[in-house]
Design an enzyme around this catalytic site. Sequence first.
Site, PDB file in Angstrom:
ATOM      1  N   ASP A   1       0.807  -1.222   0.000  1.00  0.00           N
ATOM      2  CA  ASP A   1       0.000   0.000   0.000  1.00  0.00           C
ATOM      3  C   ASP A   1       0.839   1.271   0.000  1.00  0.00           C
ATOM      4  O   ASP A   1       2.057   1.231   0.210  1.00  0.00           O
ATOM      5  CB  ASP A   1      -0.978  -0.003   1.191  1.00  0.00           C
ATOM      6  CG  ASP A   1      -0.358  -0.556   2.475  1.00  0.00           C
ATOM      7  OD1 ASP A   1       0.871  -0.553   2.589  1.00  0.00           O
ATOM      8  OD2 ASP A   1      -1.117  -0.980   3.356  1.00  0.00           O
TER       9      ASP A   1
ATOM     10  N   ASN B   1      -8.197  -3.392  13.859  1.00  0.00           N
ATOM     11  CA  ASN B   1      -9.545  -3.717  13.377  1.00  0.00           C
ATOM     12  C   ASN B   1      -9.524  -4.884  12.391  1.00  0.00           C
ATOM     13  O   ASN B   1     -10.516  -5.173  11.746  1.00  0.00           O
ATOM     14  CB  ASN B   1     -10.187  -2.469  12.723  1.00  0.00           C
ATOM     15  CG  ASN B   1      -9.378  -1.968  11.529  1.00  0.00           C
ATOM     16  OD1 ASN B   1      -8.382  -2.582  11.137  1.00  0.00           O
ATOM     17  ND2 ASN B   1      -9.813  -0.861  10.940  1.00  0.00           N
TER      18      ASN B   1
ATOM     19  N   HIS C   1      -7.535  -5.082   9.689  1.00  0.00           N
ATOM     20  CA  HIS C   1      -7.171  -4.775   8.303  1.00  0.00           C
ATOM     21  C   HIS C   1      -5.846  -5.427   7.919  1.00  0.00           C
ATOM     22  O   HIS C   1      -4.977  -5.632   8.754  1.00  0.00           O
ATOM     23  CB  HIS C   1      -7.193  -3.263   8.015  1.00  0.00           C
ATOM     24  CG  HIS C   1      -6.083  -2.453   8.595  1.00  0.00           C
ATOM     25  ND1 HIS C   1      -6.262  -1.170   9.064  1.00  0.00           N
ATOM     26  CD2 HIS C   1      -4.768  -2.711   8.767  1.00  0.00           C
ATOM     27  CE1 HIS C   1      -5.108  -0.700   9.491  1.00  0.00           C
ATOM     28  NE2 HIS C   1      -4.187  -1.609   9.322  1.00  0.00           N
TER      29      HIS C   1
ATOM     30  N   GLU D   1      -9.800  -2.245   4.792  1.00  0.00           N
ATOM     31  CA  GLU D   1     -10.470  -1.973   6.062  1.00  0.00           C
ATOM     32  C   GLU D   1     -11.740  -2.824   6.176  1.00  0.00           C
ATOM     33  O   GLU D   1     -12.249  -3.329   5.167  1.00  0.00           O
ATOM     34  CB  GLU D   1     -10.865  -0.482   6.118  1.00  0.00           C
ATOM     35  CG  GLU D   1      -9.683   0.492   6.063  1.00  0.00           C
ATOM     36  CD  GLU D   1      -8.925   0.608   7.387  1.00  0.00           C
ATOM     37  OE1 GLU D   1      -8.986  -0.312   8.215  1.00  0.00           O
ATOM     38  OE2 GLU D   1      -8.250   1.635   7.578  1.00  0.00           O
TER      39      GLU D   1
END
Length: 242
Positions: free
Chosen positions: A68, A137, A139, A144
């Site tokens: 990313d 979370n 990810h 996400e």
Amino acid sequence: MLRIYCGENYDEMSRKAANIIAAQVITKPDCVLGLATGSSPIGTYKQLIDWYEKGDLDFSQVSTVNLDEYQGLSHEDSQSYYYFMNENLFKHVNIDQAHTNLPNGLAKNVEEECERYNKVIQSCGGVDLQLLGIGHNGHIGFNEPAEVFEKETHLVELAESTIKANARLFENENDVPRHAFTMGIKTIMQAKKVVIVVSGEDKAKIIKEAFFGPVTPKVPASILQMHNDVCIVGDKAALSLI
Ligand code: F6R
């Protein structure tokens, strides 16, 4: 198959993860490594650099594709993942810079950039080993929690919790970019081998949820339960609930 490797602490975790990557580079010198940024893999990269300096590793034929990149940050920006990779790995080893790839955070046309990056990954012949961290979370990359698994490279709006977690690396929270390009879940799942590095008590809950809870796009890493060859390399604290 899921393998779990436990190190006493961050350094031991990093050495174990580096051993798996080193084995990949030694057994297939022209391999394609999928790489991650963040705090979790820094020690792994340090260990790889150390072995390179000792003459035990050769990166001259290795290609890399990163997961990313923040949208809007240039290569020179010290917060960009391009900069991170150079500082923490590339400039210290004999990798050919032309064989290192990240999404271009400054791309004007988002769709074209996603398409370009998908093609880059394809033209490398697919990823042999994908290194991942995991967000609180769940990810992976910047995929996400969502209603569906996004398959290929796309632009995401970062979750509020991700912005907060990453704010520690910026002068203030408002400086954290709100969007990022990320490899998709299908691409990550197509890697022949996945190695996930995780450290600290604060990651223990999500590791349990992701690998022993239901498979759902609400916990993106949970899809890794469907992958044939996954290693979790963690320290004791991160693995304390599994
Ligand atoms: C970074 C990335 C993210 C991080 C995750 C964990 O390239 O894709 O998914 O791996 O946010 O970050 P750290 O390791 O800083 O806790």
